[in-house]
Scaffold this motif. Structure first.
Motif, PDB file in Angstrom:
ATOM      1  N   ALA A  78       0.821  -1.215   0.000  1.00 44.34           N
ATOM      2  CA  ALA A  78       0.000   0.000   0.000  1.00 44.34           C
ATOM      3  C   ALA A  78       0.853   1.262   0.000  1.00 44.34           C
ATOM      4  O   ALA A  78       0.457   2.282  -0.578  1.00 44.34           O
ATOM      5  N   THR A  79       2.013   1.223   0.644  1.00 46.97           N
ATOM      6  CA  THR A  79       2.848   2.417   0.788  1.00 46.97           C
ATOM      7  C   THR A  79       4.057   2.430  -0.134  1.00 46.97           C
ATOM      8  O   THR A  79       4.675   3.482  -0.323  1.00 46.97           O
ATOM      9  N   SER A  80       4.415   1.276  -0.673  1.00 43.23           N
ATOM     10  CA  SER A  80       5.627   1.093  -1.484  1.00 43.23           C
ATOM     11  C   SER A  80       6.908   1.303  -0.667  1.00 43.23           C
ATOM     12  O   SER A  80       7.996   1.371  -1.229  1.00 43.23           O
ATOM     13  N   GLU A  81       6.762   1.445   0.651  1.00 40.53           N
ATOM     14  CA  GLU A  81       7.915   1.611   1.539  1.00 40.53           C
ATOM     15  C   GLU A  81       8.186   0.299   2.293  1.00 40.53           C
ATOM     16  O   GLU A  81       7.330  -0.581   2.366  1.00 40.53           O
ATOM     17  N   ILE A 105       8.058   5.527  11.025  1.00 40.90           N
ATOM     18  CA  ILE A 105       6.864   5.718  11.838  1.00 40.90           C
ATOM     19  C   ILE A 105       6.527   4.367  12.466  1.00 40.90           C
ATOM     20  O   ILE A 105       6.481   3.347  11.773  1.00 40.90           O
ATOM     21  N   GLY A 106       6.305   4.358  13.778  1.00 43.10           N
ATOM     22  CA  GLY A 106       5.925   3.140  14.474  1.00 43.10           C
ATOM     23  C   GLY A 106       4.596   3.322  15.174  1.00 43.10           C
ATOM     24  O   GLY A 106       4.377   4.314  15.871  1.00 43.10           O
ATOM     25  N   PHE A 107       3.684   2.382  14.972  1.00 42.51           N
ATOM     26  CA  PHE A 107       2.350   2.475  15.551  1.00 42.51           C
ATOM     27  C   PHE A 107       2.146   1.295  16.494  1.00 42.51           C
ATOM     28  O   PHE A 107       2.368   0.140  16.110  1.00 42.51           O
ATOM     29  N   PRO A 108       1.738   1.533  17.743  1.00 41.84           N
ATOM     30  CA  PRO A 108       1.580   0.436  18.706  1.00 41.84           C
ATOM     31  C   PRO A 108       0.412  -0.478  18.353  1.00 41.84           C
ATOM     32  O   PRO A 108      -0.585  -0.039  17.778  1.00 41.84           O
ATOM     33  N   SER A 152      -0.372  10.409   4.561  1.00 43.46           N
ATOM     34  CA  SER A 152      -0.857   9.227   3.862  1.00 43.46           C
ATOM     35  C   SER A 152      -0.288   7.955   4.486  1.00 43.46           C
ATOM     36  O   SER A 152      -1.018   6.974   4.712  1.00 43.46           O
ATOM     37  N   LEU A 153       1.005   7.975   4.796  1.00 38.52           N
ATOM     38  CA  LEU A 153       1.645   6.810   5.413  1.00 38.52           C
ATOM     39  C   LEU A 153       1.018   6.498   6.768  1.00 38.52           C
ATOM     40  O   LEU A 153       0.731   5.341   7.083  1.00 38.52           O
ATOM     41  N   LEU A 154       0.815   7.547   7.561  1.00 38.06           N
ATOM     42  CA  LEU A 154       0.244   7.356   8.894  1.00 38.06           C
ATOM     43  C   LEU A 154      -1.154   6.738   8.801  1.00 38.06           C
ATOM     44  O   LEU A 154      -1.517   5.867   9.604  1.00 38.06           O
ATOM     45  N   GLY A 155      -1.918   7.155   7.809  1.00 37.08           N
ATOM     46  CA  GLY A 155      -3.253   6.588   7.629  1.00 37.08           C
ATOM     47  C   GLY A 155      -3.208   5.102   7.319  1.00 37.08           C
ATOM     48  O   GLY A 155      -3.976   4.304   7.874  1.00 37.08           O
ATOM     49  N   HIS A 156      -2.297   4.706   6.420  1.00 40.75           N
ATOM     50  CA  HIS A 156      -2.154   3.290   6.073  1.00 40.75           C
ATOM     51  C   HIS A 156      -1.687   2.477   7.284  1.00 40.75           C
ATOM     52  O   HIS A 156      -2.189   1.367   7.531  1.00 40.75           O
TER      53      HIS A 156
END
Length: 266
Positions: free
Chosen positions: A107-110, A214-217, A244-248
């Motif tokens: 989704a992010t290509s990252e 970005i790290g999401f718990p 956009s990245l944070l949303g994904h």
């Protein structure tokens, strides 16, 4: 065999309980036998005193981990089924989390990752490289360290129980003298409070210059921190696509939490 295992544990410097070591070795031996062994077989092959073997057997039989057959031979008991089901569920969860991380990378290509706390470390468990030409190198499954700098580390540390969090943090600053370490720990704890309030962590080049993450718990069905997922890439590109990245990432974190909640109810 039992005494060899005990000797290996002693060499490793890891403190162990001899009785537990022997009980586990006892179960492993019975499970590995092609035909049900006798208590005398266990004693001889593990080089254990027969009286010790009887004590171990009675304990394991009482807990349901060993079954004593009508002829006195031994077999694995039904209580092992609970351990097997838990292990199988964990394997299934791990596979599904890997799939979610692949979705995030697509989704992010990252480059996408999932990390989890284990003992006094935060370990990189899943890593899926992004499809863009310029990617981040030097990452590998099993990587630990720099938990105070990594986005995954900060996302997890912010929600860990205070005693476990402090142990990990102390290891991060073990190279500093005591006053400097105390100051660094105090600053980090304050930063982690801000991270917890924000709900996600950001590595703006602290781990590696020019690289951001970005790290999401991710929390389990009981609200306990389970791990963190996110993406990592070149700082300029991450900055341009931040929202956009944070949303994904948030969407994939919610999907993972749903998976963990369902796993606990099945």
């Amino acid at each position: 065999m039992a005494k060899k295992n005990e000797a290996d544990a002693a060499k490793s410097g890891t403190p162990t309980l001899q009785t537990v070591e022997r009980a586990l070795t006892f179960m492993e031996y019975v499970a590995g036998c092609a035909t049900p062994p006798s208590i005398q077989d266990v004693s001889a092959d593990l080089d254990l005193n027969i009286t010790t073997c009887y004590h171990l057997m009675r304990t394991l039989v009482a807990r349901g981990y060993i079954l004593r057959l009508a002829d006195g031979k031994l077999a694995i008991g039904n209580a092992i089924g609970g351990l097997f089901r838990a292990y199988r569920m964990r394997l299934s969860v791990d596979m599904e989390i890997s799939g979610i991380i692949r979705q995030l990378a697509d989704a992010t290509s990252e480059t996408a990752f999932f990390s989890a706390p284990e003992g006094n470390s935060v370990i990189l468990k899943v890593l899926v490289e992004g499809s863009r030409q310029l990617r981040v190198g030097g990452l590998f499954v099993g990587m630990t360290g720099n938990e105070h700098l990594r986005a995954s580390g900060r996302a997890i540390l912010s929600y860990l129980p205070s005693d476990q969090r402090l142990q990990i943090i102390k290891a991060c600053f073990s190279g500093l003298d005591e006053p400097s370490a105390a100051q660094a720990i105090s600053r980090l704890v304050a930063d982690l409070k801000i991270t917890a309030e924000r709900g996600w962590a950001y590595d703006a080049g602290e781990t590696e210059q020019g690289v951001s993450a970005i790290g999401f718990p991710v929390f389990d069905g009981h609200g306990k921190i389970y791990g963190a997922l996110g993406v990592i890439g070149p700082a300029l590109r991450m900055k341009r696509s931040h929202d956009s990245l944070l949303g994904h990432i948030k969407q994939m974190a919610e999907q993972t939490e749903g998976l963990l909640k369902n796993a606990m109810t099945t």
